[in-house]
Design a protein around this motif. Sequence first.
Motif, PDB file in Angstrom:
ATOM      1  N   ARG A  17       5.540  24.644 -25.270  1.00  0.00           N
ATOM      2  CA  ARG A  17       6.491  24.473 -26.369  1.00  0.00           C
ATOM      3  C   ARG A  17       7.703  23.665 -25.917  1.00  0.00           C
ATOM      4  O   ARG A  17       8.201  22.811 -26.660  1.00  0.00           O
ATOM      5  N   ILE A  18       8.174  23.934 -24.710  1.00  0.00           N
ATOM      6  CA  ILE A  18       9.313  23.174 -24.187  1.00  0.00           C
ATOM      7  C   ILE A  18       8.942  21.700 -24.055  1.00  0.00           C
ATOM      8  O   ILE A  18       9.690  20.802 -24.478  1.00  0.00           O
ATOM      9  N   LEU A  19       7.780  21.433 -23.475  1.00  0.00           N
ATOM     10  CA  LEU A  19       7.363  20.042 -23.265  1.00  0.00           C
ATOM     11  C   LEU A  19       7.093  19.336 -24.594  1.00  0.00           C
ATOM     12  O   LEU A  19       7.338  18.130 -24.728  1.00  0.00           O
ATOM     13  N   THR A  20       6.573  20.063 -25.565  1.00  0.00           N
ATOM     14  CA  THR A  20       6.350  19.473 -26.886  1.00  0.00           C
ATOM     15  C   THR A  20       7.671  19.020 -27.499  1.00  0.00           C
ATOM     16  O   THR A  20       7.776  17.912 -28.053  1.00  0.00           O
ATOM     17  N   ARG A  21       8.702  19.859 -27.390  1.00  0.00           N
ATOM     18  CA  ARG A  21      10.013  19.484 -27.899  1.00  0.00           C
ATOM     19  C   ARG A  21      10.573  18.279 -27.149  1.00  0.00           C
ATOM     20  O   ARG A  21      11.154  17.364 -27.751  1.00  0.00           O
ATOM     21  N   LEU A  22      10.390  18.267 -25.843  1.00  0.00           N
ATOM     22  CA  LEU A  22      10.900  17.147 -25.044  1.00  0.00           C
ATOM     23  C   LEU A  22      10.169  15.852 -25.394  1.00  0.00           C
ATOM     24  O   LEU A  22      10.785  14.790 -25.487  1.00  0.00           O
ATOM     25  N   ARG A  23       8.857  15.938 -25.575  1.00  0.00           N
ATOM     26  CA  ARG A  23       8.094  14.745 -25.979  1.00  0.00           C
ATOM     27  C   ARG A  23       8.597  14.220 -27.312  1.00  0.00           C
ATOM     28  O   ARG A  23       8.700  13.003 -27.521  1.00  0.00           O
ATOM     29  N   ALA A  24       8.923  15.128 -28.230  1.00  0.00           N
ATOM     30  CA  ALA A  24       9.410  14.718 -29.539  1.00  0.00           C
ATOM     31  C   ALA A  24      10.753  14.010 -29.449  1.00  0.00           C
ATOM     32  O   ALA A  24      11.106  13.219 -30.320  1.00  0.00           O
ATOM     33  N   GLU A  25      11.493  14.281 -28.379  1.00  0.00           N
ATOM     34  CA  GLU A  25      12.807  13.655 -28.197  1.00  0.00           C
ATOM     35  C   GLU A  25      12.743  12.413 -27.308  1.00  0.00           C
ATOM     36  O   GLU A  25      13.782  11.867 -26.932  1.00  0.00           O
ATOM     37  N   GLY A  26      11.541  11.984 -26.962  1.00  0.00           N
ATOM     38  CA  GLY A  26      11.402  10.735 -26.225  1.00  0.00           C
ATOM     39  C   GLY A  26      11.246  10.848 -24.731  1.00  0.00           C
ATOM     40  O   GLY A  26      11.267   9.840 -24.021  1.00  0.00           O
ATOM     41  N   TYR A  27      11.072  12.056 -24.217  1.00  0.00           N
ATOM     42  CA  TYR A  27      10.869  12.232 -22.775  1.00  0.00           C
ATOM     43  C   TYR A  27       9.389  12.099 -22.436  1.00  0.00           C
ATOM     44  O   TYR A  27       8.508  12.465 -23.222  1.00  0.00           O
ATOM     45  N   ALA A  28       9.123  11.593 -21.245  1.00  0.00           N
ATOM     46  CA  ALA A  28       7.779  11.640 -20.682  1.00  0.00           C
ATOM     47  C   ALA A  28       7.727  12.796 -19.690  1.00  0.00           C
ATOM     48  O   ALA A  28       8.757  13.290 -19.226  1.00  0.00           O
ATOM     49  N   ILE A  29       6.521  13.227 -19.376  1.00  0.00           N
ATOM     50  CA  ILE A  29       6.346  14.362 -18.469  1.00  0.00           C
ATOM     51  C   ILE A  29       5.843  13.835 -17.128  1.00  0.00           C
ATOM     52  O   ILE A  29       4.811  13.161 -17.061  1.00  0.00           O
ATOM     53  N   SER A  30       6.556  14.133 -16.072  1.00  0.00           N
ATOM     54  CA  SER A  30       6.186  13.666 -14.740  1.00  0.00           C
ATOM     55  C   SER A  30       5.277  14.678 -14.052  1.00  0.00           C
ATOM     56  O   SER A  30       5.595  15.872 -14.014  1.00  0.00           O
ATOM     57  N   PRO A  31       4.156  14.215 -13.482  1.00  0.00           N
ATOM     58  CA  PRO A  31       3.266  15.141 -12.778  1.00  0.00           C
ATOM     59  C   PRO A  31       3.701  15.411 -11.341  1.00  0.00           C
ATOM     60  O   PRO A  31       3.075  16.196 -10.643  1.00  0.00           O
ATOM     61  N   ASP A  32       4.779  14.758 -10.880  1.00  0.00           N
ATOM     62  CA  ASP A  32       5.246  14.975  -9.511  1.00  0.00           C
ATOM     63  C   ASP A  32       6.770  14.991  -9.485  1.00  0.00           C
ATOM     64  O   ASP A  32       7.442  14.624 -10.450  1.00  0.00           O
ATOM     65  N   TYR A  33       7.316  15.430  -8.361  1.00  0.00           N
ATOM     66  CA  TYR A  33       8.767  15.529  -8.235  1.00  0.00           C
ATOM     67  C   TYR A  33       9.437  14.159  -8.192  1.00  0.00           C
ATOM     68  O   TYR A  33      10.507  13.945  -8.775  1.00  0.00           O
ATOM     69  N   ALA A  34       8.807  13.216  -7.506  1.00  0.00           N
ATOM     70  CA  ALA A  34       9.453  11.932  -7.231  1.00  0.00           C
ATOM     71  C   ALA A  34       9.794  11.163  -8.501  1.00  0.00           C
ATOM     72  O   ALA A  34      10.824  10.489  -8.574  1.00  0.00           O
ATOM     73  N   GLY A  35       8.932  11.267  -9.517  1.00  0.00           N
ATOM     74  CA  GLY A  35       9.146  10.470 -10.714  1.00  0.00           C
ATOM     75  C   GLY A  35       9.999  11.134 -11.766  1.00  0.00           C
ATOM     76  O   GLY A  35      10.201  10.569 -12.846  1.00  0.00           O
ATOM     77  N   ALA A  36      10.516  12.338 -11.491  1.00  0.00           N
ATOM     78  CA  ALA A  36      11.236  13.098 -12.512  1.00  0.00           C
ATOM     79  C   ALA A  36      12.745  12.961 -12.368  1.00  0.00           C
ATOM     80  O   ALA A  36      13.280  12.997 -11.255  1.00  0.00           O
ATOM     81  N   GLY A  37      13.439  12.819 -13.526  1.00  0.00           N
ATOM     82  CA  GLY A  37      14.892  12.823 -13.506  1.00  0.00           C
ATOM     83  C   GLY A  37      15.443  14.210 -13.270  1.00  0.00           C
ATOM     84  O   GLY A  37      16.557  14.385 -12.769  1.00  0.00           O
ATOM     85  N   ALA A  38      14.670  15.237 -13.630  1.00  0.00           N
ATOM     86  CA  ALA A  38      14.997  16.635 -13.361  1.00  0.00           C
ATOM     87  C   ALA A  38      13.698  17.429 -13.469  1.00  0.00           C
ATOM     88  O   ALA A  38      12.713  16.953 -14.053  1.00  0.00           O
ATOM     89  N   VAL A  39      13.705  18.627 -12.909  1.00  0.00           N
ATOM     90  CA  VAL A  39      12.509  19.469 -12.909  1.00  0.00           C
ATOM     91  C   VAL A  39      12.846  20.819 -13.527  1.00  0.00           C
ATOM     92  O   VAL A  39      13.849  21.450 -13.172  1.00  0.00           O
ATOM     93  N   ILE A  40      12.008  21.252 -14.478  1.00  0.00           N
ATOM     94  CA  ILE A  40      12.115  22.594 -15.054  1.00  0.00           C
ATOM     95  C   ILE A  40      11.154  23.509 -14.296  1.00  0.00           C
ATOM     96  O   ILE A  40       9.976  23.182 -14.152  1.00  0.00           O
ATOM     97  N   VAL A  41      11.645  24.638 -13.819  1.00  0.00           N
ATOM     98  CA  VAL A  41      10.783  25.639 -13.189  1.00  0.00           C
ATOM     99  C   VAL A  41      10.743  26.858 -14.101  1.00  0.00           C
ATOM    100  O   VAL A  41      11.757  27.531 -14.304  1.00  0.00           O
ATOM    101  N   ASN A  42       9.577  27.104 -14.704  1.00  0.00           N
ATOM    102  CA  ASN A  42       9.376  28.265 -15.573  1.00  0.00           C
ATOM    103  C   ASN A  42       8.895  29.410 -14.691  1.00  0.00           C
ATOM    104  O   ASN A  42       7.784  29.383 -14.178  1.00  0.00           O
ATOM    105  N   THR A  43       9.727  30.417 -14.503  1.00  0.00           N
ATOM    106  CA  THR A  43       9.509  31.431 -13.487  1.00  0.00           C
ATOM    107  C   THR A  43       8.820  32.681 -14.010  1.00  0.00           C
ATOM    108  O   THR A  43       8.741  32.921 -15.215  1.00  0.00           O
ATOM    109  N   CYS A  44       8.365  33.500 -13.055  1.00  0.00           N
ATOM    110  CA  CYS A  44       7.792  34.818 -13.355  1.00  0.00           C
ATOM    111  C   CYS A  44       8.633  35.878 -12.656  1.00  0.00           C
ATOM    112  O   CYS A  44       9.110  35.667 -11.544  1.00  0.00           O
ATOM    113  N   GLY A  45       8.827  37.016 -13.308  1.00  0.00           N
ATOM    114  CA  GLY A  45       9.575  38.108 -12.702  1.00  0.00           C
ATOM    115  C   GLY A  45       8.836  39.419 -12.776  1.00  0.00           C
ATOM    116  O   GLY A  45       9.435  40.487 -12.719  1.00  0.00           O
ATOM    117  N   PHE A  46       7.500  39.369 -12.885  1.00  0.00           N
ATOM    118  CA  PHE A  46       6.692  40.561 -13.123  1.00  0.00           C
ATOM    119  C   PHE A  46       6.679  41.493 -11.912  1.00  0.00           C
ATOM    120  O   PHE A  46       6.784  42.700 -12.042  1.00  0.00           O
TER     121      PHE A  46
END
Length: 460
Positions: free
Chosen positions: A45-74
């Motif tokens: 859902r987050i990436l869908t919203r970002l795509r709608a706003e003109g962002y591309a999704i980077s498959p690696d760290y090097a090509g990203a302007g920033a990185v989202i880490v979706n964490t687990c706390g179970f």
Amino acid sequence: MQANPPDLRPDRAGLPRIDGSARPGQPKIGMVSLGCPKALVDSERILTRLRAEGYAISPDYAGAGAVIVNTCGFLDSAKAESLEAIGEALEANGRVIVTGCLGAEPEYITGAHPKVLAVTGPHQYEAVLDAVHKAVPPSPDPFIDLLPASGVSLTPRHYSYLKISEGCNHACKFCIIPAMRGRLASRPAHAVIREAERLVEAGVKELLVISQDTSAYGLDIRYAEERGHRAHITDLARDLGSLGAWVRLHYVYPYPHVRELIPLMAEGLVLPYLDVPFQHGSPSVLKRMARPAASAKTLDEIAAWRRDCPEITLRSTFIVGFPGETEAEFEELLDWLDEAQLDRVGCFQYENVAGARAAALPDHVPEELKAERWARFMEKAQAISAAKLARKVGQRLEAIVDEVDADGVATTRTKGDAPEFDGNLFLDEGTEGLRPGDIVRAEVDEASEYDLYGRVIGRA
């Protein structure tokens, strides 16, 4: 070929698949998605919203302007894994936004990683987007950046998770999900059906229904009916079954009304598969866990399910080493498993979780004894699985294709196998022209502890 891992935890999903294509100059965001399939849906859902706003999704760290880490706390081990992933992203990229379940404890994260740009809790989509906008301003091109009708998917195109509710009303002593994600909040049935319709229209062949408590779906909204669809799991399953895709039900608590789903499985409307979080087989341990089920009654329910739908596949996960678990109680669990004869079983050793009531219980089980009991449990579960799969040799089964390798070996799954969690049916004959999402008929030639092997005999 790889065997089904015997120690999968319920807080882990498979690795996401990310398409890294982008136009020149398009801002890119990276995503590391940890945790369960429900968290994977949040990432989509987050990436869908970002795509709608003109962002591309980077498959690696090097090509990203920033990185989202979706964490687990179970679990504490999952928290440690999340902190490690945040640290890795900081080292490789330097600009990290944290979200997800562990984000409900911002001081815990910033104490370990003070350089993160922002920390948000689970399903706080707007806060995540605000943090992304600040770190990497959007630059949309309205003539190029078109949002796909089905949104961004982090799973293969032929299957998709379908989340029907958030949160949970239970108060299990080992779990802090209600504290992190809140009480049960069901989506309107018509919204779920519309999303499912869009997914099927986009080519999805298998819908994986998930929530924290699928059986309780609709309870909080009084099973409201709107636009011709009623928010009750039986009605929802029937409506989803009319769309022509495989429908697989996960996280189904064994409430009495679950028996109403079994005729739908026998009719072929939904897959004959139930993922039920039994957790233990000893009544006294279940009582200490504050679980909403009784082991004796669940054995009766299992027998009734199999009577009404003999081909049903049952999957569950269990906890060994819960505080106070005696040898006699563990033996009760083994005896229960012997009688239940579950088809797919995962198990993990109890871990303390900060904020969970179980941490304050007396008589914690030593780590070495937990490990010994886990090994004994898995030995029995593996033997049951091997015997059940051996009886499938010679049978003809429908299977969905997940991939075909360069040697022409197709990795497929039967109706009794969920992606990432269960076993596979590997096919090495008659696979010419097969593609992911194809459904075939196959004859089983061999079986191992967790997987089947065979050949294609036709298309379904």
